[in-house]
Design an enzyme around this catalytic site. Structure first.
Site, PDB file in Angstrom:
ATOM      1  N   ASP A  99       2.738  42.378  54.483  1.00  0.00           N
ATOM      2  CA  ASP A  99       2.838  42.087  55.921  1.00  0.00           C
ATOM      3  C   ASP A  99       4.313  42.133  56.348  1.00  0.00           C
ATOM      4  OD1 ASP A  99       3.524  39.769  54.465  1.00  0.00           O
ATOM      5  OD2 ASP A  99       2.730  38.404  55.987  1.00  0.00           O
ATOM      6  N   ASP A 132       8.962  41.519  52.378  1.00  0.00           N
ATOM      7  CA  ASP A 132       7.991  42.577  52.074  1.00  0.00           C
ATOM      8  C   ASP A 132       8.686  43.941  52.094  1.00  0.00           C
ATOM      9  OD1 ASP A 132       5.054  41.183  52.569  1.00  0.00           O
ATOM     10  OD2 ASP A 132       6.578  40.400  53.918  1.00  0.00           O
ATOM     11  N   ASN A 153       2.890  37.710  58.713  1.00  0.00           N
ATOM     12  CA  ASN A 153       4.192  37.398  59.321  1.00  0.00           C
ATOM     13  C   ASN A 153       4.201  37.748  60.807  1.00  0.00           C
ATOM     14  OD1 ASN A 153       5.500  36.422  57.005  1.00  0.00           O
ATOM     15  ND2 ASN A 153       5.964  38.500  56.321  1.00  0.00           N
ATOM     16  N   THR A 173       1.408  40.561  48.894  1.00  0.00           N
ATOM     17  CA  THR A 173       2.577  39.772  49.293  1.00  0.00           C
ATOM     18  C   THR A 173       2.419  39.225  50.711  1.00  0.00           C
ATOM     19  OG1 THR A 173       3.782  41.713  50.110  1.00  0.00           O
ATOM     20  CG2 THR A 173       4.115  41.124  47.787  1.00  0.00           C
ATOM     21  N   PHE A 206       3.173  29.680  53.019  1.00  0.00           N
ATOM     22  CA  PHE A 206       2.664  30.448  54.163  1.00  0.00           C
ATOM     23  C   PHE A 206       1.466  31.348  53.818  1.00  0.00           C
ATOM     24  CE2 PHE A 206       2.722  34.275  56.840  1.00  0.00           C
ATOM     25  CZ  PHE A 206       2.563  33.713  58.094  1.00  0.00           C
ATOM     26  N   ASN A 207       1.630  32.249  52.826  1.00  0.00           N
ATOM     27  CA  ASN A 207       0.571  33.234  52.553  1.00  0.00           C
ATOM     28  C   ASN A 207      -0.756  32.565  52.229  1.00  0.00           C
ATOM     29  OD1 ASN A 207       2.338  35.353  52.920  1.00  0.00           O
ATOM     30  ND2 ASN A 207       2.777  35.608  50.731  1.00  0.00           N
ATOM     31  N   HIS A 232      11.236  36.475  48.607  1.00  0.00           N
ATOM     32  CA  HIS A 232      10.059  36.138  47.785  1.00  0.00           C
ATOM     33  C   HIS A 232       9.363  37.374  47.191  1.00  0.00           C
ATOM     34  CE1 HIS A 232      10.188  32.210  49.894  1.00  0.00           C
ATOM     35  NE2 HIS A 232      10.404  32.929  50.974  1.00  0.00           N
ATOM     36  N   ASP A 233       8.995  38.290  48.086  1.00  0.00           N
ATOM     37  CA  ASP A 233       7.987  39.300  47.729  1.00  0.00           C
ATOM     38  C   ASP A 233       8.383  40.277  46.622  1.00  0.00           C
ATOM     39  OD1 ASP A 233       6.315  38.073  49.526  1.00  0.00           O
ATOM     40  OD2 ASP A 233       6.769  39.457  51.164  1.00  0.00           O
TER      41      ASP A 233
HETATM   42  C1  BDR Z   1       5.943  34.398  52.148  1.00  0.00           C
HETATM   43  O1  BDR Z   1       5.647  34.271  53.532  1.00  0.00           O
HETATM   44  C2  BDR Z   1       6.219  35.319  54.254  1.00  0.00           C
HETATM   45  O2  BDR Z   1       6.950  34.828  55.332  1.00  0.00           O
HETATM   46  C3  BDR Z   1       7.085  36.090  53.299  1.00  0.00           C
HETATM   47  O3  BDR Z   1       7.004  37.479  53.591  1.00  0.00           O
HETATM   48  C4  BDR Z   1       6.508  35.781  51.949  1.00  0.00           C
HETATM   49  O4  BDR Z   1       5.469  36.668  51.605  1.00  0.00           O
HETATM   50  C5  BDR Z   1       6.864  33.273  51.739  1.00  0.00           C
HETATM   51  O5  BDR Z   1       6.265  32.050  51.960  1.00  0.00           O
HETATM   52 CA    CA Z   2       5.070  38.696  52.830  1.00  0.00          CA
END
Ligand code: BDR
Ligand code: CA
Length: 312
Positions: free
Chosen positions: A9, A14, A38, A124, A165-166, A239-240
Site C-alpha cells: 500500500d 512500501d 496507507n 506489507t 497499523f497493518n 518497516h516494509d
Molecule cells: C506499517 O504501516 C504503514 O504505515 C507502513 O507502510 C507499514 O507497512 C507500519 O506500521
Molecule cells: Ca505498508
C-alpha cells in the site's frame, strides 16, 4: 532467485520495499498487488505505478486489490504518508497500466501456476487480499513457500498501545492469515523500529546521485517529519523493506519460533498480535517472529538496490 508477490500500500516504506525487490537479483518479483491501507486503493495503486516508472520497470505486472477491509471501515494514514500516500516528491506519470485481473485472483493464479513451494507472499499492508485469496482457494495455503509479512509486534504497537497499523486496519484478515498452515514470518515493529533512516544512511543515499535516490531522499524527508510529529521518533523507521531483505539474506535478522494469534474482541487490545513465549514452541508451530536486525547488512542491501534501479 526467490519468486515473490509483493502485496503493498505505497506508502513511503512500501516504496523502498519495491525498490529493494526490483533492484536485488536474488528476488524475482512476479507481480505487485495493491491494497487500500496507507491511503485509498486508487491512490496507492497510482503510487505503485509511479514507483515502477521511477525504477524503469514496465515489465512487472501490477494488480489492484481490495478497496476496504473485510469487516471494518478503511482507516487511512495521512498523518504518516500524506494526502497522496507518497507525499514529499513529485512522482512521474504512470508508464505501466493496471492489469485487468483483481489482485486476489492474480495471487491465486500465480501460486497455482507455479511448482509447489516456489512462490512467497510478501504482504506489507493490511492483509485483506491475502485472506480473501486463501479463503477463495484454500489450496494456496500448502502451495506457497512461505508468507513473510510486515505487521504487528509482540511487545509494541503504533496505532494503539498494543496494535500495529497493518493489523488493526483489518484484524479479521490478519486472523485468517496467521491461522493458516503456511510457514509465516511476522516482521513486526520489534524488528522494524531498528531500521531507522539515520543521517549517515541519508548521506550514503545522497552519494548515489540518481533520480531514484532523489525520490527516496524526498520521501524520507517527509517521512522523518511525519514520524517526528506523530510518533515521537527522531529518525523514521522503514518497516516494509525488512521483509524483502530477509528473503534476500536471512542473516539480516534473527527470528524466533512462537505461536501467534490476533486479538479480535478486546476493547483496548483489538488488533494486538499475541505471541505465546511461555513454553518452547510445539513441534508443529509454523509461525516465527523477527527479533534483531543486522543494520549494516540491511542498509547495504537497500543502498545497493537504490543504486541498481534507474531509468534507462
Ligand atoms: C506499517 O504501516 C504503514 O504505515 C507502513 O507502510 C507499514 O507497512 C507500519 O506500521
Ligand atoms: Ca505498508
Amino acid at each position: 532467485a526467490r519468486k515473490i508477490i509483493l502485496d503493498c500500500d505505497p506508502g513511503h516504506d512500501d516504496a523502498v520495499a519495491m525498490i529493494l525487490a526490483l533492484g536485488n537479483p536474488a528476488i524475482d518479483l512476479l507481480g505487485i498487488t495493491t491494497i487500500g491501507g496507507n491511503q485509498t486503493l486508487a491512490k496507492v495503486t497510482r503510487n505503485a505505478q509511479s514507483m515502477l516508472a521511477v525504477c524503469g520497470r514496465e515489465d512487472v505486472p501490477l494488480h489492484a486489490g481490495c478497496v476496504r477491509p473485510l469487516v471494518r471501515a478503511l482507516e487511512v494514514a495521512p498523518g504518516i504518508h500524506g494526502e497522496s500516500g507518497l507525499d514529499g516528491v513529485d512522482l512521474p506519470e504512470p508508464t505501466v497500466a493496471v492489469a485487468e485481473t483483481h489482485a486476489v485472483d492474480f495471487i491465486i493464479d500465480t501460486v497455482m501456476a507455479h511448482e509447489p513451494g516456489t512462490v512467497t507472499l510478501v504482504p506489507t499492508g493490511p492483509l485483506t487480499n491475502i485472506a480473501l485469496a486463501v479463503r477463495k482457494e484454500p489450496r494456496i495455503a500448502e502451495r506457497v513457500q512461505e508468507v513473510v509479512l510486515m505487521g504487528g509486534g509482540y511487545h509494541t504497537g503504533n496505532w494503539s498501545a498494543v496494535a500495529e497499523f497493518n493489523i488493526i486496519v483489518d484484524p479479521e484478515a490478519a486472523h485468517i492469515v496467521m491461522n493458516e498452515a503456511w510457514p509465516l514470518t511476522m516482521v513486526g515493529l520489534d524488528l522494524t523500529h531498528q531500521a531507522l533512516v539515520t543521517a549517515d544512511v541519508e548521506e550514503r543515499i545522497r552519494a548515489i546521485g540518481s533520480e531514484c535516490a532523489d525520490v527516496v531522499l524526498g520521501l524520507m524527508a517527509f517521512f522523518r517529519q511525519a514520524y517526528r510529529e506523530n510518533q515521537g521518533f527522531d529518525d523514521p523507521p522503514v518497516h516494509d523493506p525488512c521483509t524483502v531483505a530477509y528473503l534476500i539474506d536471512p542473516a539480516v535478522m534473527t527470528t524466533r519460533k512462537v505461536p501467534l494469534d490476533v486479538e479480535l474482541r478486546g476493547e483496548l487490545t483489538v488488533g494486538m498480535t499475541v505471541a505465546d513465549f511461555r513454553v518452547p514452541p510445539p513441534a508443529d508451530c509454523t509461525t516465527q517472529v523477527a527479533v534483531d536486525l543486522d543494520r549494516e547488512r540491511f542498509w547495504d542491501l537497500v543502498i545497493d538496490a537504490i543504486a541498481a534501479v534507474s531509468r534507462p
